[in-house]
Design a protein around this motif. Structure first.
Motif, mmCIF file in Angstrom:
data_model
loop_
_atom_site.group_PDB
_atom_site.id
_atom_site.type_symbol
_atom_site.label_atom_id
_atom_site.label_comp_id
_atom_site.label_asym_id
_atom_site.label_seq_id
_atom_site.Cartn_x
_atom_site.Cartn_y
_atom_site.Cartn_z
ATOM 1 N N HIS A 112 44.311 49.041 6.593
ATOM 2 C CA HIS A 112 43.285 49.137 7.639
ATOM 3 C C HIS A 112 42.652 47.788 7.944
ATOM 4 O O HIS A 112 41.875 47.663 8.878
ATOM 5 C CB HIS A 112 42.200 50.142 7.231
ATOM 6 C CG HIS A 112 42.739 51.512 7.014
ATOM 7 N ND1 HIS A 112 43.186 52.313 8.051
ATOM 8 C CD2 HIS A 112 42.935 52.215 5.894
ATOM 9 C CE1 HIS A 112 43.620 53.455 7.565
ATOM 10 N NE2 HIS A 112 43.487 53.421 6.249
ATOM 11 N N SER A 113 42.997 46.783 7.172
ATOM 12 C CA SER A 113 42.447 45.440 7.354
ATOM 13 C C SER A 113 43.085 44.758 8.551
ATOM 14 O O SER A 113 44.252 44.994 8.868
ATOM 15 C CB SER A 113 42.715 44.622 6.092
ATOM 16 O OG SER A 113 42.419 43.262 6.289
ATOM 17 N N ARG A 114 42.318 43.880 9.215
ATOM 18 C CA ARG A 114 42.895 43.079 10.282
ATOM 19 C C ARG A 114 43.884 42.062 9.735
ATOM 20 O O ARG A 114 44.700 41.527 10.476
ATOM 21 C CB ARG A 114 41.798 42.366 11.060
ATOM 22 C CG ARG A 114 41.012 43.331 11.944
ATOM 23 C CD ARG A 114 40.066 42.593 12.850
ATOM 24 N NE ARG A 114 38.911 42.165 12.075
ATOM 25 C CZ ARG A 114 38.024 41.305 12.501
ATOM 26 N NH1 ARG A 114 38.149 40.759 13.690
ATOM 27 N NH2 ARG A 114 36.993 40.965 11.750
ATOM 28 N N ALA A 115 43.792 41.792 8.434
ATOM 29 C CA ALA A 115 44.715 40.861 7.775
ATOM 30 C C ALA A 115 45.131 41.466 6.447
ATOM 31 O O ALA A 115 44.641 41.072 5.386
ATOM 32 C CB ALA A 115 44.036 39.503 7.566
ATOM 33 N N PRO A 116 46.030 42.455 6.479
ATOM 34 C CA PRO A 116 46.452 43.086 5.221
ATOM 35 C C PRO A 116 47.104 42.081 4.282
ATOM 36 O O PRO A 116 47.810 41.165 4.729
ATOM 37 C CB PRO A 116 47.476 44.138 5.654
ATOM 38 C CG PRO A 116 47.354 44.256 7.132
ATOM 39 C CD PRO A 116 46.731 43.000 7.632
ATOM 40 N N VAL A 127 34.683 47.679 -14.983
ATOM 41 C CA VAL A 127 34.839 48.909 -14.199
ATOM 42 C C VAL A 127 34.703 48.598 -12.714
ATOM 43 O O VAL A 127 35.492 49.074 -11.893
ATOM 44 C CB VAL A 127 33.825 49.983 -14.647
ATOM 45 C CG1 VAL A 127 33.784 51.153 -13.673
ATOM 46 C CG2 VAL A 127 34.167 50.481 -16.047
ATOM 47 N N LEU A 128 33.700 47.795 -12.349
ATOM 48 C CA LEU A 128 33.512 47.447 -10.950
ATOM 49 C C LEU A 128 34.750 46.754 -10.388
ATOM 50 O O LEU A 128 35.222 47.099 -9.300
ATOM 51 C CB LEU A 128 32.284 46.542 -10.771
ATOM 52 C CG LEU A 128 32.051 46.043 -9.333
ATOM 53 C CD1 LEU A 128 31.819 47.204 -8.373
ATOM 54 C CD2 LEU A 128 30.904 45.047 -9.292
ATOM 55 N N VAL A 129 35.296 45.798 -11.108
ATOM 56 C CA VAL A 129 36.487 45.085 -10.639
ATOM 57 C C VAL A 129 37.649 46.059 -10.458
ATOM 58 O O VAL A 129 38.351 46.014 -9.434
ATOM 59 C CB VAL A 129 36.852 43.915 -11.584
ATOM 60 C CG1 VAL A 129 38.224 43.340 -11.247
ATOM 61 C CG2 VAL A 129 35.783 42.827 -11.505
ATOM 62 N N LYS A 130 37.858 46.949 -11.406
ATOM 63 C CA LYS A 130 38.948 47.933 -11.272
ATOM 64 C C LYS A 130 38.737 48.837 -10.059
ATOM 65 O O LYS A 130 39.678 49.139 -9.323
ATOM 66 C CB LYS A 130 39.071 48.756 -12.554
ATOM 67 C CG LYS A 130 39.768 48.024 -13.686
ATOM 68 C CD LYS A 130 39.935 48.938 -14.891
ATOM 69 C CE LYS A 130 40.762 48.377 -15.987
ATOM 70 N NZ LYS A 130 40.471 47.086 -16.509
ATOM 71 N N LEU A 131 37.508 49.270 -9.836
ATOM 72 C CA LEU A 131 37.211 50.134 -8.687
ATOM 73 C C LEU A 131 37.374 49.367 -7.371
ATOM 74 O O LEU A 131 37.893 49.923 -6.395
ATOM 75 C CB LEU A 131 35.804 50.722 -8.802
ATOM 76 C CG LEU A 131 35.604 51.741 -9.920
ATOM 77 C CD1 LEU A 131 34.134 52.117 -10.054
ATOM 78 C CD2 LEU A 131 36.468 52.980 -9.691
ATOM 79 N N LEU A 132 36.946 48.116 -7.341
ATOM 80 C CA LEU A 132 37.138 47.309 -6.139
ATOM 81 C C LEU A 132 38.623 47.110 -5.849
ATOM 82 O O LEU A 132 39.058 47.214 -4.697
ATOM 83 C CB LEU A 132 36.433 45.960 -6.282
ATOM 84 C CG LEU A 132 34.909 45.985 -6.225
ATOM 85 C CD1 LEU A 132 34.345 44.631 -6.634
ATOM 86 C CD2 LEU A 132 34.422 46.390 -4.848
ATOM 87 N N GLN A 133 39.410 46.832 -6.891
ATOM 88 C CA GLN A 133 40.858 46.682 -6.706
ATOM 89 C C GLN A 133 41.455 47.965 -6.132
ATOM 90 O O GLN A 133 42.275 47.924 -5.208
ATOM 91 C CB GLN A 133 41.536 46.337 -8.031
ATOM 92 C CG GLN A 133 41.258 44.932 -8.506
ATOM 93 C CD GLN A 133 41.742 44.683 -9.931
ATOM 94 O OE1 GLN A 133 41.777 45.594 -10.761
ATOM 95 N NE2 GLN A 133 42.093 43.435 -10.210
ATOM 96 N N LYS A 134 41.037 49.090 -6.659
ATOM 97 C CA LYS A 134 41.546 50.388 -6.207
ATOM 98 C C LYS A 134 41.174 50.638 -4.747
ATOM 99 O O LYS A 134 42.013 51.050 -3.940
ATOM 100 C CB LYS A 134 40.983 51.492 -7.102
ATOM 101 C CG LYS A 134 41.543 52.864 -6.845
ATOM 102 C CD LYS A 134 41.006 53.859 -7.872
ATOM 103 C CE LYS A 134 41.583 55.235 -7.653
ATOM 104 N NZ LYS A 134 41.081 56.193 -8.665
ATOM 105 N N ALA A 135 39.926 50.364 -4.377
ATOM 106 C CA ALA A 135 39.477 50.575 -3.003
ATOM 107 C C ALA A 135 40.174 49.621 -2.038
ATOM 108 O O ALA A 135 40.576 50.017 -0.939
ATOM 109 C CB ALA A 135 37.952 50.413 -2.916
ATOM 110 N N VAL A 136 40.330 48.364 -2.431
ATOM 111 C CA VAL A 136 40.997 47.378 -1.573
ATOM 112 C C VAL A 136 42.455 47.758 -1.371
ATOM 113 O O VAL A 136 42.976 47.701 -0.249
ATOM 114 C CB VAL A 136 40.852 45.950 -2.158
ATOM 115 C CG1 VAL A 136 41.800 44.977 -1.480
ATOM 116 C CG2 VAL A 136 39.410 45.480 -2.034
#
Length: 156
Positions: A146-150, A131-140
């Protein structure tokens, strides 16, 4: 336990988890006798699936700053893990590919990197980790622009 406000902020927690992840990576890979950083590993892994790409494309594909990818590549070339050749399509561009040693090292450290991933999720059940990995993927993915290096799948 009384938690400070910062200890409840996602940005702080993500930064702390990154510190844990980098520390575990350096520990595991170092125990295997290798001197590689997580970014260098990402570059090796990407070059394995996309040989012949240039530095700018590599930077985009691993979400790393174009201005500093040259240093990463220089270190990998110095270690004998990556070849940098002039592009046949654009004489100004340099094509990157893994050397035979680079392929061997990348394959050798894969089990170590998998162990790091397991250790990063220590304290979570298998289901919680998924679940954490899926949520991190979704947030990223949602915050990529918005990243300096999308991250880009191909140089745009």
């Amino acid at each position: 336990m009384n938690m400070s406000k910062i200890a409840q902020m996602p940005g702080h927690l993500i930064r702390r988890l990154n510190q844990v992840a980098v520390s575990l990576f350096l520990e595991e890979v170092g125990k295997g006798g290798y001197d590689l950083t997580p970014v260098q590993y990402a570059a090796l892994a990407e070059l394995e699936i996309a040989p012949g790409i240039d530095q700018a494309t590599l930077a985009a594909r691993i979400a790393y700053d174009r201005a500093t990818i040259g240093g990463v590549v220089n270190r990998l070339v110095a270690k004998g893990l990556v070849d940098r050749d002039t592009s046949s399509r654009d004489r100004r561009a340099k094509q990157l590919s893994l050397t035979e040693e680079g392929k061997r090292v990348r394959a050798d450290i894969e089990p170590l990197v998998e162990e790091v991933q397991r250790r990063i999720l220590t304290g979570l059940s298998v289901g919680e980790g998924e679940v954490l990995v899926k949520l991190l993927q979704k947030a990223v993915e949602a915050g990529n622009e918005h990243s300096r290096a999308p991250m880009r799948s191909d140089e745009e």
